[in-house]
Write an enzyme that holds these catalytic residues in place. Structure first.
Site, PDB file in Angstrom:
ATOM      1  CE  LYS A  35      48.752  62.322  46.453  1.00  0.00           C
ATOM      2  NZ  LYS A  35      47.897  62.188  45.245  1.00  0.00           N
ATOM      3  CB  THR A  86      40.165  57.959  35.043  1.00  0.00           C
ATOM      4  OG1 THR A  86      40.488  56.805  35.621  1.00  0.00           O
ATOM      5  CG2 THR A  86      41.444  58.205  34.234  1.00  0.00           C
ATOM      6  CD  GLU A 150      45.025  49.773  38.271  1.00  0.00           C
ATOM      7  OE1 GLU A 150      45.564  48.685  39.225  1.00  0.00           O
ATOM      8  OE2 GLU A 150      44.096  50.138  38.499  1.00  0.00           O
ATOM      9  CG  LEU A 152      48.396  47.639  40.876  1.00  0.00           C
ATOM     10  CD1 LEU A 152      49.181  48.924  41.228  1.00  0.00           C
ATOM     11  CD2 LEU A 152      49.444  46.555  41.048  1.00  0.00           C
ATOM     12  CG  ASN A 210      38.372  45.659  37.894  1.00  0.00           C
ATOM     13  OD1 ASN A 210      38.751  44.866  38.088  1.00  0.00           O
ATOM     14  ND2 ASN A 210      38.696  46.769  37.820  1.00  0.00           N
ATOM     15  CG  LEU A 252      33.471  31.889  44.265  1.00  0.00           C
ATOM     16  CD1 LEU A 252      33.638  30.167  44.155  1.00  0.00           C
ATOM     17  CD2 LEU A 252      32.379  32.338  43.472  1.00  0.00           C
ATOM     18  CB  CYS A 262      38.502  49.440  40.846  1.00  0.00           C
ATOM     19  SG  CYS A 262      40.243  50.172  40.908  1.00  0.00           S
ATOM     20  CE  LYS A 323      41.154  46.010  49.245  1.00  0.00           C
ATOM     21  NZ  LYS A 323      41.895  45.108  48.160  1.00  0.00           N
ATOM     22  NE  ARG A 330      38.801  56.190  46.707  1.00  0.00           N
ATOM     23  CZ  ARG A 330      39.690  56.131  45.790  1.00  0.00           C
ATOM     24  NH1 ARG A 330      39.651  56.858  44.574  1.00  0.00           N
ATOM     25  NH2 ARG A 330      40.733  55.526  46.230  1.00  0.00           N
TER      26      ARG A 330
END
Ligand code: UDX
Length: 437
Positions: A35, A86, A150, A152, A210, A252, A262, A323, A330
């Site tokens: 990476k 995490t 964050e 994002l 969230n 909505l 997330c 999405k 995931r």
């Protein structure tokens, strides 16, 4: 200001290049050699609009550099942002081993005063644990712990960073508050609001935000189910409640359920914290149940649209990512639906704009799935079309071309992205979410 960012994953890399773009001198630490090499060659290992462009620009202007050497990176840095992974561990809590390992290494090697900032999403109370680790590892270090979560969204991460609704900063002392204020000054100059609070509250804000958004999605999905039964129209219902400024129009849109890296993980971690502290979060608890049930409901919807048993049918599945505008699968509802269809004897002909490679890996055990880069090829010879992800290309689908190439005349639109009237006028049966067919 010189800043270090630990971890060039999704959050770390986006934050690092954006801080560099804001004019700070950024060093980003990445331990994965492959990476690291790619980043030094200005290549981005993930799909995120504009990220590669910004990386290129900030490397060229020498505002950002990449290394695997933490000691060198933190030399003269006033702040070090922790953006390591995490992941969710077996009991639903966040696994903090990467965070703690990075903190220990930082503490042992730091030579100047440091503000240590958590950017990764960490459970309430992690700031205190980090503080104890640092104090034990280096008794002479003058440091302060900050929580700066964050918010994002994948696919919009650069815009979300550069034009945030708010910046949340949990601090324990004035010096850290001053440094964090300076770091975000360029965004404040453009009108961004910064909310200072204590460290624990900042940690909790991320989870609460969230969980609240996920609750909104489950609520509208359940209203859609009711609309389908009683003959209501979910689009009008969303608008009708969303125009009330206390509710708001965003989040909505009904669909196949929320996914991503997330929402599911953060809700589990919040519930874990609540259990640990003997607090019942019954609303949040039911959100998980409602969302899990959703995938099975979607398969039922597909079966009912077919009007026949699933076994032996061919279904074109348009969309695999959780999405649009991401290659992330995931907790993707599309993947869960694909697995369920295959279990029911369907041959799934799947397509996606960015997520085919990731899906091939995830679905390698499932023999009855074929992948198509061109979604029109997936549709050829299928009995039914299911739209599971809201890619622009699917919104623009050429149904006249579909009519010409195949006998398939049924569309299940799990994202409500097509125009019902147009679709029906072209001779297709149309099944959407939240409206009687
Ligand atoms: C989310 C949060 O928005 C972001 O602030 C946080 O920091 C990371 O998690 P992300 O996971 O990238 O971002 O996706 P988001 O755009 O929020 O969508 C989450 C899920 O909800 C997706 O599966 C999406 O399809 C679904 N969703 C969203 C709906 O079903 N309906 C909606 O109206 C909005």
């Amino acid at each position: 200001m010189k800043i270090t960012v630990i971890g060039a994953g999704y959050v770390g890399l986006v934050s690092a290049v954006c801080f560099a773009k804001l004019g700070h001198q950024v060093v980003c630490v990445e331990k994965d050699k492959n990476k690291l090499k790619k980043l030094q060659q200005k290549q981005v290992p993930i799909f995120e609009p504009d990220l590669e462009k910004l990386l290129n620009e900030t490397i060229t202007s020498k505002k950002i550099s990449f290394t695997d050497d933490i000691t060198k990176a933190i030399e003269d840095s006033l702040a070090v942002f922790l953006a390591v992974g995490t992941p969710q561990d077996k009991d639903g809590n966040a696994d903090l081993s990467f965070v703690f390992a990075a903190v220990e290494e930082i503490a042992k090697n730091a030579k100047n005063d440091l503000v240590i900032v958590t950017k990764s999403t960490v459970p309430v109370g992690t700031g205190e644990k980090i503080s104890a680790i640092v104090a034990k590892a280096n008794q002479n270090l003058n440091f302060s712990i900050v929580s700066n979560p964050e918010f994002l969204r994948e696919g919009f991460a650069i815009v979300d960073f550069m034009k945030p609704d708010r910046i949340v900063v949990g601090v324990a002392d004035e010096k850290a508050q001053k440094i964090m204020g300076e770091i975000y000054q360029p965004l404040q100059n453009q009108g961004a609001k910064i909310l200072f609070c204590d460290v624990k509250t900042a940690e909790l804000i991320k989870y609460a935000a969230n969980s609240f958004l996920a609750t909104k999605i489950c609520f509208i999905n359940e209203m859609a189910d009711l609309c389908e039964k009683i003959g209501g129209d979910i689009k009008k219902l969303s608008l009708g409640i969303g125009l009330d400024s206390r509710i708001g129009e965003k989040f909505l849109n009904p669909g196949p359920g929320f996914g991503g890296s997330c929402f599911p993980k953060d809700i589990s971690a919040l519930l874990y914290t609540a259990r640990e502290n003997d607090v019942e979060l019954s609303v949040v608890n039911s959100v998980i149940k409602s969302n899990d049930k959703r995938k099975i409901l979607m398969v039922e919807k597909i079966r009912s649209a077919l009007g026949e048993e699933l076994a032996g049918k061919k279904i074109a599945l348009l969309g695999l990512a959780f999405k649009a505008n991401t290659d992330d699968i995931r907790y993707s509802p599309a993947i869960a639906i694909a697995k369920e269809l295959v279990k029911n004897g369907v041959l799934v002909k799947a397509s996606d704009e960015e997520a085919i490679e990731n899906s091939k890996f995830e679905l390698k055990e499932f023999g009855n799935i074929e992948f198509f880069a061109d979604f029109y090829e997936a549709i050829k010879g299928s009995d039914l079309i299911v739209i599971a992800t809201e890619w622009q290309k699917y919104r623009d689908i050429d149904l006249q071309l579909v009519s010409k190439n195949t006998a398939c005349r049924k569309i299940v639109d799990l994202r409500n992205i097509l125009n019902e009237e147009k679709v029906k006028n072209l001779g297709f049966e149309y099944f959407s979410i939240g409206k009687l067919d």
